[in-house]
Design a protein around this motif. Structure first.
Motif, mmCIF file in Angstrom:
data_model
loop_
_atom_site.group_PDB
_atom_site.id
_atom_site.type_symbol
_atom_site.label_atom_id
_atom_site.label_comp_id
_atom_site.label_asym_id
_atom_site.label_seq_id
_atom_site.Cartn_x
_atom_site.Cartn_y
_atom_site.Cartn_z
ATOM 1 N N LYS A 23 -0.955 74.169 49.512
ATOM 2 C CA LYS A 23 -1.470 75.205 50.425
ATOM 3 C C LYS A 23 -1.140 76.581 49.875
ATOM 4 O O LYS A 23 -1.030 77.549 50.627
ATOM 5 N N ARG A 24 -0.928 76.635 48.595
ATOM 6 C CA ARG A 24 -0.539 77.875 47.920
ATOM 7 C C ARG A 24 0.690 78.503 48.596
ATOM 8 O O ARG A 24 0.806 79.703 48.744
ATOM 9 N N ASN A 25 1.603 77.598 49.030
ATOM 10 C CA ASN A 25 2.894 77.995 49.611
ATOM 11 C C ASN A 25 2.746 78.855 50.872
ATOM 12 O O ASN A 25 3.515 79.793 51.102
ATOM 13 N N ALA A 26 1.763 78.479 51.693
ATOM 14 C CA ALA A 26 1.589 79.163 52.989
ATOM 15 C C ALA A 26 2.749 78.804 53.917
ATOM 16 O O ALA A 26 3.317 77.716 53.817
ATOM 17 N N MET A 27 3.085 79.710 54.806
ATOM 18 C CA MET A 27 4.212 79.512 55.725
ATOM 19 C C MET A 27 3.725 79.031 57.086
ATOM 20 O O MET A 27 2.922 79.717 57.737
ATOM 21 N N ASP A 28 4.228 77.871 57.545
ATOM 22 C CA ASP A 28 4.004 77.457 58.933
ATOM 23 C C ASP A 28 5.325 77.653 59.691
ATOM 24 O O ASP A 28 6.293 78.179 59.123
ATOM 25 N N MET A 29 5.378 77.222 60.953
ATOM 26 C CA MET A 29 6.586 77.488 61.752
ATOM 27 C C MET A 29 7.808 76.763 61.168
ATOM 28 O O MET A 29 8.901 77.321 61.135
ATOM 29 N N GLU A 30 7.603 75.541 60.691
ATOM 30 C CA GLU A 30 8.734 74.789 60.114
ATOM 31 C C GLU A 30 9.287 75.506 58.876
ATOM 32 O O GLU A 30 10.502 75.587 58.686
ATOM 33 N N SER A 31 8.382 76.062 58.064
ATOM 34 C CA SER A 31 8.841 76.781 56.861
ATOM 35 C C SER A 31 9.645 78.021 57.252
ATOM 36 O O SER A 31 10.625 78.375 56.597
ATOM 37 N N MET A 32 9.192 78.680 58.324
ATOM 38 C CA MET A 32 9.943 79.867 58.795
ATOM 39 C C MET A 32 11.356 79.470 59.230
ATOM 40 O O MET A 32 12.336 80.125 58.878
ATOM 41 N N LEU A 34 13.030 76.874 58.304
ATOM 42 C CA LEU A 34 13.809 76.462 57.131
ATOM 43 C C LEU A 34 14.299 77.674 56.348
ATOM 44 O O LEU A 34 15.445 77.719 55.901
ATOM 45 N N LEU A 35 13.417 78.674 56.201
ATOM 46 C CA LEU A 35 13.824 79.882 55.466
ATOM 47 C C LEU A 35 15.035 80.522 56.158
ATOM 48 O O LEU A 35 16.014 80.903 55.506
ATOM 49 N N GLU A 36 14.973 80.564 57.486
ATOM 50 C CA GLU A 36 16.083 81.147 58.242
ATOM 51 C C GLU A 36 17.372 80.335 58.013
ATOM 52 O O GLU A 36 18.443 80.906 57.779
ATOM 53 N N LYS A 37 17.242 79.014 58.049
ATOM 54 C CA LYS A 37 18.427 78.142 57.840
ATOM 55 C C LYS A 37 18.997 78.339 56.437
ATOM 56 O O LYS A 37 20.212 78.352 56.248
ATOM 57 N N LYS A 38 18.120 78.509 55.452
ATOM 58 C CA LYS A 38 18.607 78.691 54.072
ATOM 59 C C LYS A 38 19.375 80.011 53.974
ATOM 60 O O LYS A 38 20.389 80.110 53.289
ATOM 61 N N SER A 63 0.880 82.330 50.023
ATOM 62 C CA SER A 63 -0.435 82.806 50.492
ATOM 63 C C SER A 63 -0.393 83.306 51.928
ATOM 64 O O SER A 63 -1.433 83.416 52.587
ATOM 65 N N GLY A 64 0.806 83.603 52.431
ATOM 66 C CA GLY A 64 0.941 84.181 53.769
ATOM 67 C C GLY A 64 1.053 83.119 54.835
ATOM 68 O O GLY A 64 1.517 82.010 54.572
ATOM 69 N N GLY A 65 0.628 83.474 56.046
ATOM 70 C CA GLY A 65 0.699 82.521 57.158
ATOM 71 C C GLY A 65 -0.262 81.366 56.900
ATOM 72 O O GLY A 65 -1.309 81.549 56.270
ATOM 73 N N ASP A 66 0.107 80.185 57.398
ATOM 74 C CA ASP A 66 -0.770 79.013 57.233
ATOM 75 C C ASP A 66 -1.939 79.156 58.203
ATOM 76 O O ASP A 66 -1.818 78.910 59.410
ATOM 77 N N LEU A 67 -3.086 79.551 57.653
ATOM 78 C CA LEU A 67 -4.251 79.865 58.500
ATOM 79 C C LEU A 67 -4.762 78.617 59.221
ATOM 80 O O LEU A 67 -5.298 78.735 60.323
ATOM 81 N N SER A 68 -4.571 77.443 58.624
ATOM 82 C CA SER A 68 -5.081 76.242 59.292
ATOM 83 C C SER A 68 -4.290 75.953 60.566
ATOM 84 O O SER A 68 -4.806 75.361 61.505
ATOM 85 N N VAL A 69 -3.040 76.381 60.604
ATOM 86 C CA VAL A 69 -2.199 76.171 61.788
ATOM 87 C C VAL A 69 -2.307 77.376 62.728
ATOM 88 O O VAL A 69 -2.538 77.239 63.929
ATOM 89 N N PHE A 70 -2.177 78.562 62.163
ATOM 90 C CA PHE A 70 -2.112 79.756 63.023
ATOM 91 C C PHE A 70 -3.476 80.148 63.604
ATOM 92 O O PHE A 70 -3.551 80.970 64.511
ATOM 93 N N GLN A 84 6.667 87.704 65.775
ATOM 94 C CA GLN A 84 8.043 88.149 66.029
ATOM 95 C C GLN A 84 9.054 87.232 65.335
ATOM 96 O O GLN A 84 10.026 87.696 64.738
ATOM 97 N N LYS A 85 8.770 85.939 65.391
ATOM 98 C CA LYS A 85 9.684 84.970 64.762
ATOM 99 C C LYS A 85 9.852 85.294 63.261
ATOM 100 O O LYS A 85 10.964 85.438 62.762
ATOM 101 N N MET A 86 8.713 85.426 62.560
ATOM 102 C CA MET A 86 8.822 85.640 61.109
ATOM 103 C C MET A 86 9.348 87.042 60.809
ATOM 104 O O MET A 86 10.086 87.239 59.834
ATOM 105 N N SER A 87 8.986 88.014 61.646
ATOM 106 C CA SER A 87 9.482 89.368 61.346
ATOM 107 C C SER A 87 10.999 89.436 61.529
ATOM 108 O O SER A 87 11.680 90.179 60.816
ATOM 109 N N GLN A 88 11.541 88.599 62.448
ATOM 110 C CA GLN A 88 13.007 88.581 62.596
ATOM 111 C C GLN A 88 13.672 87.982 61.350
ATOM 112 O O GLN A 88 14.699 88.466 60.891
ATOM 113 N N VAL A 89 13.035 86.940 60.810
ATOM 114 C CA VAL A 89 13.592 86.329 59.587
ATOM 115 C C VAL A 89 13.544 87.364 58.452
ATOM 116 O O VAL A 89 14.515 87.539 57.702
#
Ligand SMILES: CCC(=O)SCCNC(=O)CCNC(=O)[C@H](O)C(C)(C)COP(=O)(O)OP(=O)(O)OC[C@H]1O[C@@H](n2cnc3c(N)ncnc32)[C@H](O)[C@@H]1OP(=O)(O)O
Length: 252
Positions: A23-32, A34-38, A63-70, A84-89
């Motif tokens: 997905k060209r490394n698109a971010m979904d909620m789980e990735s967000m 995980l990034l926070e946990k890392k 490639s930014g937010g996962d458009l298929s999910v968002f 807000q979630k991703m901007s906090q991370v």
């Protein structure tokens, strides 16, 4: 099962990799999440002196937010919660107590450029392109990216980048001051070599320099600016112009 965001450690550098190359490394909620946990993990691990963020493969950084999910977020309120979630991370990454480096192994678009802007330093493979393309989807940045970009480069140049919404080459990025260095050759190997020069000093010295870097920022004002950015983006998100543009991408 593969982790969507994982850490590898090498000589006191913690490498965070966004690991969704299909997905060209698109971010979904789980990735967000995980990034926070890392980031939690790295902040608490004394041995990690420097944080590097990169993407799996050599085609895309992110490639930014996962458009298929968002794409399923239809209302202002739904979009607001995700932004807000991703901007906090990313706000946390922006003020992280250890030096942070975006390793642009490939294309960075949309929110991918916002992640890169949250890092202190951006270095790039010569083939990597980047673009704050959100405007083409009839939205603005909404993860804090414009507010952070304005802290990174000359404001008029930042405005050009977001208002044209065009793709830039790595070389142009260097001329604009967005990218500090281009790394020629085997990107993985050469970026490890590049980062090894950051870990010679002890972690307290690095942390003290990093504190001087973040001291320049008025945190409260930056947070307010990011909140206004989220509000503008979520208002635009709920409009037909945005949904129609994403439909087009998904159906292509
Ligand atoms: C939250 C706010 C935002 O981030 S707004 C910005 C959202 N991002 C975008 O508009 C970028 C959309 N993607 C692209 O323009 C291209 O895929 C880029 C990144 C330039 C890569 O092009 P290229 O190497 O030709 O790959 P491709 O388009 O064939 O894509 C491969 C597969 O990955 C997928 N993909 C890509 N980006 C996303 C994304 N952001 N969200 C969800 N999926 C994405 C493509 O749909 C494609 O999937 P498939 O193989 O057709 O199933």
């Amino acid at each position: 099962m593969k982790e969507k965001v994982h850490i590898k450690r090498l000589e006191n550098v913690a490498y965070i990799t966004i690991n969704r190359p299909e997905k060209r490394n698109a971010m979904d909620m789980e990735s967000m999440d995980l990034l926070e946990k890392k980031l939690d993990e790295i902040e608490n691990n004394q041995a990690d002196k420097v944080v590097a963020i990169t993407g799996a493969g050599n085609e895309a950084f992110c490639s930014g937010g996962d458009l298929s999910v968002f794409h399923h977020l239809r209302t202002k309120e739904e979009a607001h919660a995700m932004l807000q979630k991703m901007s906090q991370v990313l706000f946390r990454l922006f003020l992280f107590p250890k030096p942070t480096v975006a390793l642009l192994n490939g294309t960075a678009v949309g929110g991918g450029c916002e992640i890169a802007s949250a890092c202190d330093i951006r270095v790039s493979a010569p083939h990597a392109k980047f673009g704050f393309v959100q405007g083409k989807l009839a939205i603005t940045t909404g993860w804090g990216g414009t507010s952070m970009l304005l802290e990174r480069i000359e404001p008029a140049k930042a405005l050009e980048i977001v208002m044209t919404a065009r793709m830039y080459s790595a070389k142009e990025g260097k001329n604009l001051g967005f990218i500090s260095s281009l790394i020629e050759g085997d990107f993985k190997k050469e970026s490890e070599r590049y980062l090894s020069s950051y870990v010679n000093l002890n972690s307290d010295v690095l942390a003290a320099y990093k504190a001087r870097f973040t001291d320049r920022i008025d945190r409260e004002k930056l947070q307010q600016r990011i909140e206004r950015e989220i509000d503008d983006c979520s208002t635009l998100w709920a409009k037909d112009a945005h949904h129609d543009a994403v439909d087009k991408f998904i159906r292509k």
